[in-house]
Enzyme design. Sequence first.
Site, PDB file in Angstrom:
ATOM      1  N   HIS A  24       0.827  -1.210   0.000  1.00 21.52           N
ATOM      2  CA  HIS A  24       0.000   0.000   0.000  1.00 21.52           C
ATOM      3  C   HIS A  24       0.860   1.259   0.000  1.00 21.52           C
ATOM      4  CE1 HIS A  24      -3.818   2.141   0.971  1.00 21.52           C
ATOM      5  NE2 HIS A  24      -2.993   3.004   1.550  1.00 21.52           N
ATOM      6  N   GLU A  25       1.781   1.340   0.947  1.00 22.69           N
ATOM      7  CA  GLU A  25       2.599   2.549   1.087  1.00 22.69           C
ATOM      8  C   GLU A  25       3.600   2.696  -0.059  1.00 22.69           C
ATOM      9  OE1 GLU A  25       1.849   4.800   3.109  1.00 22.69           O
ATOM     10  OE2 GLU A  25       0.453   3.685   4.376  1.00 22.69           O
ATOM     11  N   HIS A  28       1.887   4.257  -3.021  1.00 28.65           N
ATOM     12  CA  HIS A  28       1.771   5.716  -2.881  1.00 28.65           C
ATOM     13  C   HIS A  28       3.079   6.391  -3.289  1.00 28.65           C
ATOM     14  CE1 HIS A  28      -2.163   5.909  -1.139  1.00 28.65           C
ATOM     15  NE2 HIS A  28      -1.837   5.317  -0.003  1.00 28.65           N
TER      16      HIS A  28
END
Length: 223
Positions: A24-25, A28
């Site tokens: 997820h990170e 980003h």
Amino acid sequence: MLESSVVGQLIIFIVVLLLAVSVHEAAHAWMSHKFGDDTAYLLGRVTLNPIAHTDPIGTLLIPIFSFIAAGAGIFVPLIGWGKPTPVNPLRWRNKDVANVMVSIAGILANLLMAIIAFVIFKTLIMNRVLVEGGSLGQLGEPVSLLLWKVIDLNISLAIFNLLPVPPLDGSKVLYSILPASMHSTLDALEQFSFIILIGAMYFGVFGAIINPVQRFVMVLLFA
């Protein structure tokens, strides 16, 4: 199949959670870099190494406590988070598009992980690898649990981050959709976000959203 021990379940849970948060990170960070902001890239956040994304409290302590409490029959909302990915919107090209794409990148990455795990799980089921007496033998049960956790946690994390509550990704998308006059309302809402999210979990709002999705996925798996 043999039942997984509680310790084994906890290990699988933490490993999958670390992977889901890292994916997820990192997504980003990668997307922000693609739009011209190298802040996270220079900090080494475009990586799946969980060390770069793990928050000791949000990624480890609280999820482990919630897991143990749930096993003891004590209701504790299962929440967790990774180390926020730093971005500098002033460096973005095409800022409105960049804001949306960077915000949903983590969500899309989690959904991709869930889809990959689903395809593997479904393939193994269709080829009767995971059934009683299948070729994996006693490993069938922990492999099934691992694949299901990859699906479940990644879908849960994606849906959770879609909620339009600051500072979740869904609220950041709203900044690009809503008129500027509404931005101050979102900013004011952020100071109550933790209470709102805990309340949504405690009173079953999040469960009412995610449970039908989980049941639908199970039907697709075993249909």
